[in-house]
Design a protein around this motif. Structure first.
Motif, PDB file in Angstrom:
ATOM      1  N   ASP A   1      -1.053  20.983  12.615  1.00 54.92           N
ATOM      2  CA  ASP A   1      -1.091  22.259  13.336  1.00 54.92           C
ATOM      3  C   ASP A   1      -2.334  22.372  14.207  1.00 54.92           C
ATOM      4  OD1 ASP A   1       1.284  23.113  12.318  1.00 54.92           O
ATOM      5  OD2 ASP A   1       0.403  24.346  10.724  1.00 54.92           O
ATOM      6  N   GLN A   2      -3.461  21.860  13.671  1.00 52.08           N
ATOM      7  CA  GLN A   2      -4.736  22.000  14.383  1.00 52.08           C
ATOM      8  C   GLN A   2      -5.007  20.839  15.327  1.00 52.08           C
ATOM      9  OE1 GLN A   2      -7.298  22.217  11.001  1.00 52.08           O
ATOM     10  NE2 GLN A   2      -6.355  24.118  10.265  1.00 52.08           N
ATOM     11  N   GLY A   3      -4.100  19.846  15.310  1.00 52.67           N
ATOM     12  CA  GLY A   3      -4.335  18.653  16.133  1.00 52.67           C
ATOM     13  C   GLY A   3      -5.476  17.812  15.604  1.00 52.67           C
ATOM     14  N   ALA A   4      -5.814  17.993  14.326  1.00 53.41           N
ATOM     15  CA  ALA A   4      -6.904  17.220  13.710  1.00 53.41           C
ATOM     16  C   ALA A   4      -6.369  15.850  13.284  1.00 53.41           C
ATOM     17  CB  ALA A   4      -7.449  17.971  12.502  1.00 53.41           C
ATOM     18  N   PRO A   5      -7.272  14.844  13.206  1.00 55.96           N
ATOM     19  CA  PRO A   5      -6.805  13.519  12.792  1.00 55.96           C
ATOM     20  C   PRO A   5      -6.326  13.525  11.336  1.00 55.96           C
ATOM     21  CG  PRO A   5      -9.212  13.563  12.969  1.00 55.96           C
ATOM     22  CD  PRO A   5      -8.711  14.871  13.507  1.00 55.96           C
ATOM     23  N   LEU A   6      -5.328  12.716  11.033  1.00 51.59           N
ATOM     24  CA  LEU A   6      -4.808  12.629   9.669  1.00 51.59           C
ATOM     25  C   LEU A   6      -5.638  11.619   8.874  1.00 51.59           C
ATOM     26  CD1 LEU A   6      -0.971  12.574  10.388  1.00 51.59           C
ATOM     27  CD2 LEU A   6      -2.333  14.490   9.535  1.00 51.59           C
ATOM     28  N   PRO A   7      -5.735  11.805   7.567  1.00 53.65           N
ATOM     29  CA  PRO A   7      -6.556  10.892   6.750  1.00 53.65           C
ATOM     30  C   PRO A   7      -5.987   9.480   6.651  1.00 53.65           C
ATOM     31  CG  PRO A   7      -5.430  12.521   5.375  1.00 53.65           C
ATOM     32  CD  PRO A   7      -5.215  12.930   6.787  1.00 53.65           C
TER      33      PRO A   7
ATOM     34  N   THR B   1       0.820  -1.208   0.000  1.00 50.13           N
ATOM     35  CA  THR B   1       0.000   0.000   0.000  1.00 50.13           C
ATOM     36  C   THR B   1       0.860   1.266   0.000  1.00 50.13           C
ATOM     37  OG1 THR B   1      -1.603  -1.204   1.330  1.00 50.13           O
ATOM     38  CG2 THR B   1      -1.858   1.187   1.252  1.00 50.13           C
ATOM     39  N   VAL B   2       0.590   2.180  -0.917  1.00 53.35           N
ATOM     40  CA  VAL B   2       1.233   3.496  -0.863  1.00 53.35           C
ATOM     41  C   VAL B   2       0.143   4.578  -0.984  1.00 53.35           C
ATOM     42  CG1 VAL B   2       3.334   2.574  -1.955  1.00 53.35           C
ATOM     43  CG2 VAL B   2       1.669   3.772  -3.364  1.00 53.35           C
ATOM     44  N   TYR B   3       0.398   5.733  -0.377  1.00 50.26           N
ATOM     45  CA  TYR B   3      -0.566   6.840  -0.437  1.00 50.26           C
ATOM     46  C   TYR B   3      -0.011   7.955  -1.313  1.00 50.26           C
ATOM     47  CZ  TYR B   3      -2.855   4.516   3.445  1.00 50.26           C
ATOM     48  OH  TYR B   3      -3.495   3.590   4.227  1.00 50.26           O
ATOM     49  N   THR B   4      -0.789   8.404  -2.301  1.00 52.11           N
ATOM     50  CA  THR B   4      -0.338   9.541  -3.109  1.00 52.11           C
ATOM     51  C   THR B   4      -0.586  10.828  -2.322  1.00 52.11           C
ATOM     52  OG1 THR B   4      -2.471   9.924  -4.200  1.00 52.11           O
ATOM     53  CG2 THR B   4      -0.962   8.380  -5.274  1.00 52.11           C
ATOM     54  N   ALA B   5       0.414  11.684  -2.304  1.00 59.59           N
ATOM     55  CA  ALA B   5       0.250  13.023  -1.723  1.00 59.59           C
ATOM     56  C   ALA B   5       1.298  13.915  -2.361  1.00 59.59           C
ATOM     57  CB  ALA B   5       0.432  12.981  -0.207  1.00 59.59           C
ATOM     58  N   ARG B   6       0.875  15.056  -2.881  1.00 60.12           N
ATOM     59  CA  ARG B   6       1.821  16.007  -3.439  1.00 60.12           C
ATOM     60  C   ARG B   6       1.554  17.376  -2.841  1.00 60.12           C
ATOM     61  NH1 ARG B   6       1.799  16.615  -9.556  1.00 60.12           N
ATOM     62  NH2 ARG B   6       2.051  18.777  -8.935  1.00 60.12           N
ATOM     63  N   ASP B   7       1.866  18.430  -3.598  1.00 59.20           N
ATOM     64  CA  ASP B   7       1.922  19.786  -3.017  1.00 59.20           C
ATOM     65  C   ASP B   7       0.731  20.151  -2.120  1.00 59.20           C
ATOM     66  OD1 ASP B   7       4.106  21.232  -5.225  1.00 59.20           O
ATOM     67  OD2 ASP B   7       3.021  19.444  -5.819  1.00 59.20           O
ATOM     68  N   ALA B   8      -0.468  20.185  -2.690  1.00 58.20           N
ATOM     69  CA  ALA B   8      -1.628  20.682  -1.945  1.00 58.20           C
ATOM     70  C   ALA B   8      -1.996  19.749  -0.794  1.00 58.20           C
ATOM     71  CB  ALA B   8      -2.823  20.855  -2.898  1.00 58.20           C
ATOM     72  N   ALA B   9      -1.856  18.435  -1.021  1.00 57.33           N
ATOM     73  CA  ALA B   9      -2.180  17.481   0.048  1.00 57.33           C
ATOM     74  C   ALA B   9      -1.197  17.634   1.210  1.00 57.33           C
ATOM     75  CB  ALA B   9      -2.151  16.055  -0.496  1.00 57.33           C
ATOM     76  N   HIS B  10       0.068  17.911   0.902  1.00 54.39           N
ATOM     77  CA  HIS B  10       1.037  18.116   1.978  1.00 54.39           C
ATOM     78  C   HIS B  10       0.680  19.333   2.823  1.00 54.39           C
ATOM     79  CE1 HIS B  10       3.620  14.953   0.510  1.00 54.39           C
ATOM     80  NE2 HIS B  10       4.432  15.167   1.528  1.00 54.39           N
ATOM     81  N   GLN B  11       0.255  20.386   2.125  1.00 53.19           N
ATOM     82  CA  GLN B  11      -0.141  21.605   2.835  1.00 53.19           C
ATOM     83  C   GLN B  11      -1.272  21.285   3.821  1.00 53.19           C
ATOM     84  OE1 GLN B  11      -1.246  24.620   0.043  1.00 53.19           O
ATOM     85  NE2 GLN B  11      -0.508  26.275   1.344  1.00 53.19           N
ATOM     86  N   ARG B  12      -2.220  20.465   3.373  1.00 51.97           N
ATOM     87  CA  ARG B  12      -3.349  20.119   4.252  1.00 51.97           C
ATOM     88  C   ARG B  12      -2.940  19.164   5.371  1.00 51.97           C
ATOM     89  NH1 ARG B  12      -8.807  19.746   0.527  1.00 51.97           N
ATOM     90  NH2 ARG B  12      -8.544  21.785  -0.470  1.00 51.97           N
ATOM     91  N   LEU B  13      -2.019  18.244   5.074  1.00 47.89           N
ATOM     92  CA  LEU B  13      -1.541  17.339   6.135  1.00 47.89           C
ATOM     93  C   LEU B  13      -0.900  18.155   7.256  1.00 47.89           C
ATOM     94  CD1 LEU B  13       0.121  14.429   4.049  1.00 47.89           C
ATOM     95  CD2 LEU B  13      -1.935  14.259   5.466  1.00 47.89           C
ATOM     96  N   ILE B  14      -0.101  19.145   6.862  1.00 47.56           N
ATOM     97  CA  ILE B  14       0.560  19.986   7.858  1.00 47.56           C
ATOM     98  C   ILE B  14      -0.478  20.803   8.637  1.00 47.56           C
ATOM     99  CG2 ILE B  14       2.154  21.949   8.160  1.00 47.56           C
ATOM    100  CD1 ILE B  14       3.609  19.296   7.545  1.00 47.56           C
ATOM    101  N   ALA B  15      -1.512  21.284   7.921  1.00 47.73           N
ATOM    102  CA  ALA B  15      -2.579  22.036   8.602  1.00 47.73           C
ATOM    103  C   ALA B  15      -3.273  21.150   9.636  1.00 47.73           C
ATOM    104  CB  ALA B  15      -3.585  22.570   7.576  1.00 47.73           C
ATOM    105  N   CYS B  16      -3.485  19.865   9.294  1.00 52.11           N
ATOM    106  CA  CYS B  16      -4.084  18.913  10.251  1.00 52.11           C
ATOM    107  C   CYS B  16      -3.207  18.814  11.494  1.00 52.11           C
ATOM    108  CB  CYS B  16      -4.223  17.519   9.633  1.00 52.11           C
ATOM    109  SG  CYS B  16      -5.551  17.369   8.442  1.00 52.11           S
TER     110      CYS B  16
END
Lengths: 187, 279
Positions: A45-51, A28-43
């Protein structure tokens, strides 16, 4: 050396990989590039669960083309990893250990890879049709609004990769050209 | 006066978008084959043979050669005696929209550079129009991948920098790009004109066939010399070392100001795509 590896990769498996080794990756691999990385970091920062859980996961810097009705996935090669450099140390700190992309990384990322005993694998750039043949299943995980940049879970079989930066910080992007040049100049 | 319906333009642009993304031009295929024969470093040769396999896979499976199906650049040479029924620019955008939808190509364009919302149809394309004699319309589509676009550079050199300054700038740009633009690369080099013209020249140089050289012997020699020097840098295919860092380098020039020497290097990856048609 050449290794056939399955996800999740054990820490020992990651640590024995050396820059220049060939890897056939299945799992299993997960695709994540520019915009998804920005959102992962925002998660984070906010202490929100990661996808998806970062520990034991493999991130593939990729944004595939849409699949035709008779296909699993479209063309699915790697994008330039360097654009994710500013986010990567944070993700490694949170447990990420394996990244797949193409192109070299910043000194900070290289150091971070060494520090956390991680590995950076290179997929052949500009060979998206060939890599599509390694993908057996695709599932959208989240952020569909990002289109090709959404996070997708790919099931891959025998994905052909090269170890670009190993857990000791050895880097094929500097050592490969240096080896070629010293061989050429000896002649 | 000859007339041409806008629908015909859209149809052609759509077809060219799909064709360019699935099949490389013959001269680029030949350059890749020649590179594989010339490459002395075994691991680099392996990387090159993988690229050949990828071209076969794309053809057999009707897939784009690369998942970055590009920012669509459209070059139109419009005959001044041709009357177009409808909206010329909109017809081109509609063709891009249809081609990227029908061909399952990736939509990689955001509507605003800072707010970044995907337009979901890969428009707007960059459209370059040149008015020419006659009553035909020539269209070339170049889907430009951004891994290599990001590694491109422009410099306003001093006239005193001369040929040596141009040479240094080209080599520095390729060295700094390293593995990022998916070598072996193709280099479009623009020299002269103004700030804006030189960038367009460099992009147009990527439309030139790799098996031809500049008609001016001075620039033909410079193309060969710069290509030779790039292929001594050792970056190699995929940036893992080897001889073949570039498949080709083409130069376009324009007259410039007494005070300036603009230079632009537009890099393409090995997937140097272009497709042309005439209406």
């Amino acid at each position: 050396m050449e290794y056939r590896l399955h996800t999740p990769l054990a820490q020992q498996e990651i640590l024995r990989l050396r820059a220049g080794d060939r890897v056939l990756l299945t799992g299993t691999v997960y695709t994540a590039r520019d915009a998804a990385h920005q959102r992962l970091i925002a998660c984070l920062d906010q202490g929100a669960p990661l996808p998806f859980p970062l520990s034991d996961s493999v991130i593939y810097y990729a944004g595939p083309t849409p699949e035709a009705p008779d296909q699993v996935i479209g063309s699915a090669g790697p994008t330039t990893s360097g654009r994710m450099d500013s986010y990567t140390p944070r993700l490694l700190e949170q447990g990420l250990r394996v990244m797949i992309g193409k192109g070299d990384r910043s000194p900070a990322v290289r150091e971070s890879i060494r520090r956390w005993g991680a590995v950076y694998l290179a997929a052949p750039g500009g060979a998206g049709a060939l890599l599509a043949a390694c993908v057996e299943n695709v599932r959208l995980i989240c952020w569909e609004d990002l289109g090709c940049e959404a996070i997708r879970e790919l099931q891959v079989r025998d994905m052909p990769l090269l170890v670009a930066i190993d857990s000791e910080g050895q880097d094929l992007y500097t050592e490969g050209p240096a080896a070629y040049l010293s061989h050429r100049d000896e002649k | 006066m000859r007339t041409l319906d806008e629908k015909k333009i859209s149809e052609l642009v759509a077809r060219l978008c799909i064709q360019a993304n699935r099949q490389l031009p013959e001269d680029v295929i030949r350059a890749l084959e020649a590179a594989e024969r010339a490459e002395p470093w075994p691991s680099a040769q392996q990387s090159l043979s993988l690229l050949r396999e990828n071209l076969d896979a794309a053809r057999q499976r009707c897939l784009p050669i690369c998942q970055d199906t590009g920012f669509t650049c459209v070059f139109a040479r419009l005959g001044q005696d041709l009357h177009i029924l409808g909206n010329f620019y909109e017809a081109i955008q509609e063709g891009v929209r249809q081609g990227y939808q029908r061909g399952f190509l990736r939509k990689s364009v955001v509507s605003d550079p800072l707010r970044r919302i995907n337009t979901d149809d890969n428009t707007p394309a960059a459209v370059h129009v040149e008015l020419v004699p006659g009553d035909q319309l020539h269209i070339t589509v170049l889907p430009k991948g951004f891994g290599s676009e990001n590694m491109s550079r422009l410099a306003m050199l001093k006239p005193a920098d001369g040929l040596e300054g141009v040479r240094r700038f080209v080599l520095e740009t390729v060295r700094a790009a390293g593995a990022n633009p998916c070598p072996p690369i193709v280099v479009g080099l623009g020299i002269g004109g103004t700030f804006d013209q030189v960038a367009a020249l460099a992009k147009q140089a990527l439309l030139l066939p790799l098996d031809q050289s500049n008609p001016d012997p001075f620039y033909a020699a410079l193309e060969a010399e710069l290509l030779r020097e790039i292929n001594q840098l050792g970056i190699g295919p995929q940036g893992f070392g080897g001889q073949i860092t570039a498949l080709g380098l083409r130069i376009l020039t324009l007259p410039t100001h007494v005070a300036g020497l603009p230079v632009a290097v537009n890099i393409s990856c090995h997937v140097c795509r272009r497709a042309s048609g005439i209406l």
